[in-house]
Design a protein around this motif. Structure first.
Motif, PDB file in Angstrom:
ATOM      1  N   GLY A   1      32.009  35.813  31.699  1.00 56.36           N
ATOM      2  CA  GLY A   1      32.056  36.404  33.030  1.00 56.36           C
ATOM      3  C   GLY A   1      32.085  35.395  34.155  1.00 56.36           C
ATOM      4  O   GLY A   1      32.496  35.726  35.281  1.00 56.36           O
ATOM      5  N   ASP A   2      31.669  34.137  33.894  1.00 65.61           N
ATOM      6  CA  ASP A   2      31.674  33.111  34.945  1.00 65.61           C
ATOM      7  C   ASP A   2      32.923  32.230  34.917  1.00 65.61           C
ATOM      8  O   ASP A   2      33.055  31.297  35.727  1.00 65.61           O
ATOM      9  CB  ASP A   2      30.428  32.230  34.833  1.00 65.61           C
ATOM     10  CG  ASP A   2      29.158  32.970  35.222  1.00 65.61           C
ATOM     11  OD1 ASP A   2      29.260  33.889  36.052  1.00 65.61           O
ATOM     12  OD2 ASP A   2      28.086  32.641  34.684  1.00 65.61           O
ATOM     13  N   VAL A   3      33.820  32.512  33.995  1.00 64.10           N
ATOM     14  CA  VAL A   3      35.108  31.810  34.011  1.00 64.10           C
ATOM     15  C   VAL A   3      35.843  32.193  35.287  1.00 64.10           C
ATOM     16  O   VAL A   3      35.798  33.348  35.727  1.00 64.10           O
ATOM     17  CB  VAL A   3      35.936  32.183  32.762  1.00 64.10           C
ATOM     18  CG1 VAL A   3      37.409  31.897  32.971  1.00 64.10           C
ATOM     19  CG2 VAL A   3      35.428  31.424  31.549  1.00 64.10           C
ATOM     20  N   MET A   4      36.535  31.239  35.912  1.00 64.01           N
ATOM     21  CA  MET A   4      37.280  31.520  37.135  1.00 64.01           C
ATOM     22  C   MET A   4      38.660  32.085  36.797  1.00 64.01           C
ATOM     23  O   MET A   4      39.320  31.624  35.855  1.00 64.01           O
ATOM     24  CB  MET A   4      37.424  30.263  37.971  1.00 64.01           C
ATOM     25  CG  MET A   4      36.099  29.760  38.548  1.00 64.01           C
ATOM     26  SD  MET A   4      35.359  30.936  39.704  1.00 64.01           S
ATOM     27  CE  MET A   4      36.501  30.819  41.070  1.00 64.01           C
ATOM     28  N   VAL A   5      39.075  33.066  37.580  1.00 64.36           N
ATOM     29  CA  VAL A   5      40.372  33.712  37.382  1.00 64.36           C
ATOM     30  C   VAL A   5      41.212  33.493  38.640  1.00 64.36           C
ATOM     31  O   VAL A   5      40.813  33.902  39.736  1.00 64.36           O
ATOM     32  CB  VAL A   5      40.209  35.223  37.119  1.00 64.36           C
ATOM     33  CG1 VAL A   5      41.588  35.874  36.940  1.00 64.36           C
ATOM     34  CG2 VAL A   5      39.336  35.461  35.888  1.00 64.36           C
TER      35      VAL A   5
ATOM     36  N   ARG B   1      38.442  34.021  41.871  1.00 65.06           N
ATOM     37  CA  ARG B   1      37.083  34.554  41.753  1.00 65.06           C
ATOM     38  C   ARG B   1      36.667  34.509  40.288  1.00 65.06           C
ATOM     39  O   ARG B   1      37.506  34.411  39.390  1.00 65.06           O
ATOM     40  CB  ARG B   1      37.007  35.996  42.265  1.00 65.06           C
ATOM     41  CG  ARG B   1      37.221  36.147  43.766  1.00 65.06           C
ATOM     42  CD  ARG B   1      37.039  37.594  44.180  1.00 65.06           C
ATOM     43  NE  ARG B   1      37.378  37.789  45.590  1.00 65.06           N
ATOM     44  CZ  ARG B   1      37.448  38.985  46.181  1.00 65.06           C
ATOM     45  NH1 ARG B   1      37.210  40.084  45.466  1.00 65.06           N
ATOM     46  NH2 ARG B   1      37.755  39.088  47.456  1.00 65.06           N
ATOM     47  N   SER B   2      35.367  34.624  40.063  1.00 58.00           N
ATOM     48  CA  SER B   2      34.903  34.695  38.679  1.00 58.00           C
ATOM     49  C   SER B   2      35.308  36.034  38.082  1.00 58.00           C
ATOM     50  O   SER B   2      35.524  37.028  38.793  1.00 58.00           O
ATOM     51  CB  SER B   2      33.389  34.536  38.612  1.00 58.00           C
ATOM     52  OG  SER B   2      32.740  35.690  39.129  1.00 58.00           O
ATOM     53  N   ALA B   3      35.383  36.062  36.751  1.00 58.73           N
ATOM     54  CA  ALA B   3      35.754  37.305  36.072  1.00 58.73           C
ATOM     55  C   ALA B   3      34.758  38.410  36.389  1.00 58.73           C
ATOM     56  O   ALA B   3      35.133  39.575  36.594  1.00 58.73           O
ATOM     57  CB  ALA B   3      35.830  37.073  34.561  1.00 58.73           C
ATOM     58  N   GLY B   4      33.472  38.057  36.460  1.00 58.67           N
ATOM     59  CA  GLY B   4      32.452  39.056  36.763  1.00 58.67           C
ATOM     60  C   GLY B   4      32.609  39.632  38.154  1.00 58.67           C
ATOM     61  O   GLY B   4      32.480  40.844  38.357  1.00 58.67           O
ATOM     62  N   ASP B   5      32.883  38.768  39.142  1.00 51.17           N
ATOM     63  CA  ASP B   5      33.071  39.251  40.509  1.00 51.17           C
ATOM     64  C   ASP B   5      34.280  40.181  40.607  1.00 51.17           C
ATOM     65  O   ASP B   5      34.236  41.211  41.290  1.00 51.17           O
ATOM     66  CB  ASP B   5      33.255  38.075  41.470  1.00 51.17           C
ATOM     67  CG  ASP B   5      31.958  37.322  41.715  1.00 51.17           C
ATOM     68  OD1 ASP B   5      30.888  37.872  41.385  1.00 51.17           O
ATOM     69  OD2 ASP B   5      32.024  36.181  42.222  1.00 51.17           O
ATOM     70  N   LEU B   6      35.376  39.821  39.945  1.00 50.34           N
ATOM     71  CA  LEU B   6      36.567  40.666  39.990  1.00 50.34           C
ATOM     72  C   LEU B   6      36.315  42.005  39.301  1.00 50.34           C
ATOM     73  O   LEU B   6      36.784  43.047  39.756  1.00 50.34           O
ATOM     74  CB  LEU B   6      37.743  39.951  39.322  1.00 50.34           C
ATOM     75  CG  LEU B   6      38.386  38.808  40.122  1.00 50.34           C
ATOM     76  CD1 LEU B   6      39.418  38.081  39.264  1.00 50.34           C
ATOM     77  CD2 LEU B   6      39.054  39.338  41.390  1.00 50.34           C
TER      78      LEU B   6
ATOM     79  N   ASP C   1      36.280  46.970  43.532  1.00 46.23           N
ATOM     80  CA  ASP C   1      37.048  48.208  43.454  1.00 46.23           C
ATOM     81  C   ASP C   1      38.523  47.878  43.219  1.00 46.23           C
ATOM     82  O   ASP C   1      39.095  47.014  43.897  1.00 46.23           O
ATOM     83  CB  ASP C   1      36.890  49.004  44.748  1.00 46.23           C
ATOM     84  CG  ASP C   1      37.717  50.278  44.735  1.00 46.23           C
ATOM     85  OD1 ASP C   1      37.293  51.253  44.119  1.00 46.23           O
ATOM     86  OD2 ASP C   1      38.820  50.262  45.351  1.00 46.23           O
ATOM     87  N   ALA C   2      39.131  48.569  42.272  1.00 44.38           N
ATOM     88  CA  ALA C   2      40.500  48.243  41.857  1.00 44.38           C
ATOM     89  C   ALA C   2      41.484  48.357  43.003  1.00 44.38           C
ATOM     90  O   ALA C   2      42.363  47.496  43.181  1.00 44.38           O
ATOM     91  CB  ALA C   2      40.924  49.153  40.703  1.00 44.38           C
ATOM     92  N   GLU C   3      41.362  49.411  43.822  1.00 41.99           N
ATOM     93  CA  GLU C   3      42.312  49.586  44.906  1.00 41.99           C
ATOM     94  C   GLU C   3      42.083  48.562  46.012  1.00 41.99           C
ATOM     95  O   GLU C   3      43.041  48.083  46.629  1.00 41.99           O
ATOM     96  CB  GLU C   3      42.230  51.004  45.466  1.00 41.99           C
ATOM     97  CG  GLU C   3      43.457  51.431  46.262  1.00 41.99           C
ATOM     98  CD  GLU C   3      44.757  51.294  45.467  1.00 41.99           C
ATOM     99  OE1 GLU C   3      45.783  50.895  46.070  1.00 41.99           O
ATOM    100  OE2 GLU C   3      44.760  51.566  44.241  1.00 41.99           O
ATOM    101  N   ASP C   4      40.834  48.194  46.256  1.00 47.11           N
ATOM    102  CA  ASP C   4      40.544  47.142  47.236  1.00 47.11           C
ATOM    103  C   ASP C   4      41.162  45.821  46.793  1.00 47.11           C
ATOM    104  O   ASP C   4      41.695  45.056  47.619  1.00 47.11           O
ATOM    105  CB  ASP C   4      39.033  46.974  47.414  1.00 47.11           C
ATOM    106  CG  ASP C   4      38.399  48.128  48.182  1.00 47.11           C
ATOM    107  OD1 ASP C   4      39.155  48.897  48.808  1.00 47.11           O
ATOM    108  OD2 ASP C   4      37.163  48.237  48.152  1.00 47.11           O
ATOM    109  N   LEU C   5      41.085  45.559  45.488  1.00 44.69           N
ATOM    110  CA  LEU C   5      41.668  44.321  44.961  1.00 44.69           C
ATOM    111  C   LEU C   5      43.175  44.305  45.167  1.00 44.69           C
ATOM    112  O   LEU C   5      43.753  43.293  45.593  1.00 44.69           O
ATOM    113  CB  LEU C   5      41.335  44.180  43.474  1.00 44.69           C
ATOM    114  CG  LEU C   5      41.943  42.952  42.766  1.00 44.69           C
ATOM    115  CD1 LEU C   5      41.481  41.654  43.427  1.00 44.69           C
ATOM    116  CD2 LEU C   5      41.577  42.963  41.282  1.00 44.69           C
TER     117      LEU C   5
END
Length: 653
Positions: free
Chosen positions: A63-67, A9-14, A18-22
């Protein structure tokens, strides 16, 4: 195409997730993609560390870099915490940053070992995080050539102070000579965040990030040209003896099929069988070297951690990346069909029914046979095995099992080739020794007298101390030697007071098993290196650390699980396998056959059972005391017998 990471996902999306959902998403994906159970420390690492990198990316306007989270190195089960993917701001070409996250708040560099001491590091400390992320970058480059020169590395020590980080980096702390300090960096806590953001902005932009991820997804995974050339140089430079007769036949057949450019639908299987010392592993290494020299992707696989670790250490030498070609059977469970041209399955008698791991949960397990996975992984799978070296209930490697698997996968019988190796190399002094040993243990005929008069020394000991005295004298003269035993004693894996526990006690003689985990502080080798580290002589090896290896001289302690009952051998359950099942006699016998075939120049047999010792004497096996006396007469400087040591003084030496 099988996934190569858990989430992209993109850095912005991540950052907006929510941290626990991730964390829960990553747990589920780890189950689906890597078939692993995520433990609490890894969950905590995700909670604590991922956000620190996302904040830096947002700070840098990326923020649009992919992670890519938990990216596979594609050559082992190691995973990269985060791979940041975009374009290089100067060239517009693919650029990526591998990030290794560490939660260490206190750390220090051991100047002698270059390893890091930190709370929870244990007695061996931890690998330098910069060297670790550099290794990950190199491994990924070697498997996906399109990433070569496009990868950067960061050790994200987000809980450590800038001062502490500076003390583990040059010029204060030196890194390994092969680490490129311009391509890999380390950053600490809040005062280092702006520097971290600046570094990322110099090597990353968000342009074309999603397209580059798609390219990585589609990239063909194979060893790079550099690795294949290095494998050729490393393996061919260590040839032990020339290939002869049926060995050369095997190599020539495999090479012919590879060079003909066969298609995926013309898969060929080779089953190469041979007893101890017939050169199966040398043949495997020769194949690996030649095929990589021809730029034809080939890998070596084994079911033994000790065997693979030793090959990585002693075959690869200074050739970077070659160690990635030495794999385990279960690493191929998710490989794409026909991904490799040739997969060389050494020690294939150790094949298991499936590649399921001991701690896999029910929904992570697969019913696909391990043999199927290995056959499907390469256009030409080559299996090298000795059916009489099966030593566990769950080991199923046999020529017929492999043949039946090939037929079940639709491979014509004429494409399944069986070659038998006969020529002896390990016991070239005494080629008949293996036949005699098999008669002794009850494979074919009844035990027969030992009549050999040549250079090979088969000896019997009346005590374990006699065996050790003789072997220690040989070691003092520069020969390699080890003592091994059947599983007839408890095994205390942990150290007590910095010493291994001498679990093997016979009268006034006591010694420890080989260490499960080694100790540099106490100069005790790890189980994977026990067979090759000279300090391994001070511990007693088991079947799993001895199988696949040999020494000049081998001592074998035959325990209560296999004894002579007057006219036949009797087997009973032992400490390691309290319920062997219906194959108990066969498996116990195989264990002692393997252990007693490890000595190239000589073997010393000792049994804890009086009737078995009487049998060895009746078979006219010379006593070890006479051989030791002759050895001291010929070599006065050879080590003299030791007085039995009190149990508490057994280690360290």
């Amino acid at each position: 195409m099988k996934p190569r990471y858990l989430l992209a996902r993109s850095a912005g999306d991540l950052a907006a997730t929510d941290a626990e959902d991730l964390v829960q998403t990553l747990v589920r994906r780890a189950n689906e993609v890597y078939r692993v159970v995520v433990k609490d420390p890894e969950k905590q690492s995700w909670r604590a560390s991922i956000r620190t990198v996302l904040d830096v990316l947002l700070l840098a306007g990326l923020g649009d870099v992919m992670v890519l989270l938990e990216m596979s190195t594609l050559s082992s089960d190691a995973r990269i915490d985060m791979l940041l993917v975009g374009s290089h701001p100067d060239t517009g070409e693919l650029s990526a940053v591998a990030v290794e996250n560490k939660q260490w708040s206190m750390l220090a560099l051991n100047p002698r070992t270059r390893r890091i001491t930190h709370p929870g590091a244990g007695p061996e400390d931890s690998q330098h995080p910069v060297e670790q992320v550099w290794d990950y970058c190199r491994a990924l480059e070697r498997q996906v050539p399109m990433l070569r020169g496009a990868l950067w590395g960061v050790a994200n020590l987000h809980n450590a102070s800038t001062t502490a980080v500076a003390k583990i980096m040059p010029p204060v702390g030196q890194l390994r000579a092969d680490v490129d300090g311009k391509r890999v960096r380390a950053f600490g806590d809040t005062t280092d965040r702006k520097e971290f953001a600046h570094f990322l902005s110099t090597v990353l932009s968000a342009e074309g990030a999603r397209d580059h991820v798609r390219r990585i997804d589609r990239a063909h995974v194979r060893p790079s040209e550099e690795v294949m050339h290095a494998a050729y140089e490393a393996v061919r430079g260590r040839r032990i003896f020339p290939l002869l007769d049926e060995q050369r036949e095997t190599v020539d057949k495999v090479l012919t099929l590879v060079e003909e450019g066969f298609t995926a639908n013309s898969k060929q299987i080779f089953i190469v069988t041979g007893g101890p010392g017939t050169g199966k592993t040398v043949l495997a290494l020769e194949l690996l070297g030649i095929l990589n020299g021809l730029r034809s992707s080939a890998a070596h696989a084994s079911g033994s951690a000790a065997f693979s670790a030793t090959l990585r250490k002693y075959v690869t030498g200074r050739y970077g990346g070659v160690s990635d070609l030495f794999t385990y059977f279960n690493q191929h469970r998710h490989r794409e069909p026909n991904h490799l041209n040739v997969l060389i399955c050494d020690e294939a008698h150790r094949l298991r029914k499936t590649s399921n791991l001991r701690f896999d949960k029910f929904d992570q397990r697969s019913d696909i046979p391990q043999i199927y996975e290995l056959i499907q992984a390469a256009r030409v799978p080559v299996f090298l095995l000795d059916p009489h070296q099966v030593v566990r209930n769950d080991e199923i490697g046999s020529p017929e099992e492999i043949r039946q698997a090939g037929l079940a996968l639709g491979i014509p019988d004429e494409h399944i080739h069986h070659i038998q190796l006969q020529r002896q190399f390990r016991h070239n002094y005494c080629p008949e020794y293996i036949d005699w040993l098999e008669d002794l243990l009850g494979y074919k005929s009844a035990p027969r007298p030992w009549t050999y008069k040549g250079d090979f020394q088969l000896l019997r000991a009346d005590t374990a101390q006699q065996m050790e005295d003789y072997l220690r004298a040989q070691v003092s003269l520069g020969h390699s030697a080890r003592i091994t035993a059947g599983y007839c004693w408890d095994w205390t894996h942990e150290y007590r007071g910095g010493r291994l526990v001498p679990d093997i006690r016979i009268d006034d003689w006591a010694r420890p098993w080989n260490a499960f985990r080694g100790s540099g502080r106490y100069k005790i080798p790890d189980r994977t290196l026990w067979a090759t580290d000279p300090r391994g002589f001070e511990q007693i090896g088991c079947i799993y650390t001895a199988q696949s290896f040999d020494w000049n001289y081998a001592g074998v302690i035959i325990g209560y699980d296999y004894t002579w009952a007057g006219d036949h051998w009797k087997s009973v359950n032992n400490k390691h396998r309290p319920t062997w099942g219906p194959k108990r006699h066969q498996l116990v016998r195989n264990i002692y056959r393997v252990l007693a075939s490890r000595g190239r120049h000589g073997v010393v047999l000792y049994s804890t059972d009086h009737s078995t010792r009487d049998l060895l004497a009746e078979l006219k096996i010379p006593p070890v005391q006479d051989a030791l006396a002759a050895l001291h007469e010929e070599h006065p400087k050879a080590a003299k017998p030791l007085s039995p040591l009190p149990v508490q003084d057994v280690l360290p030496w």
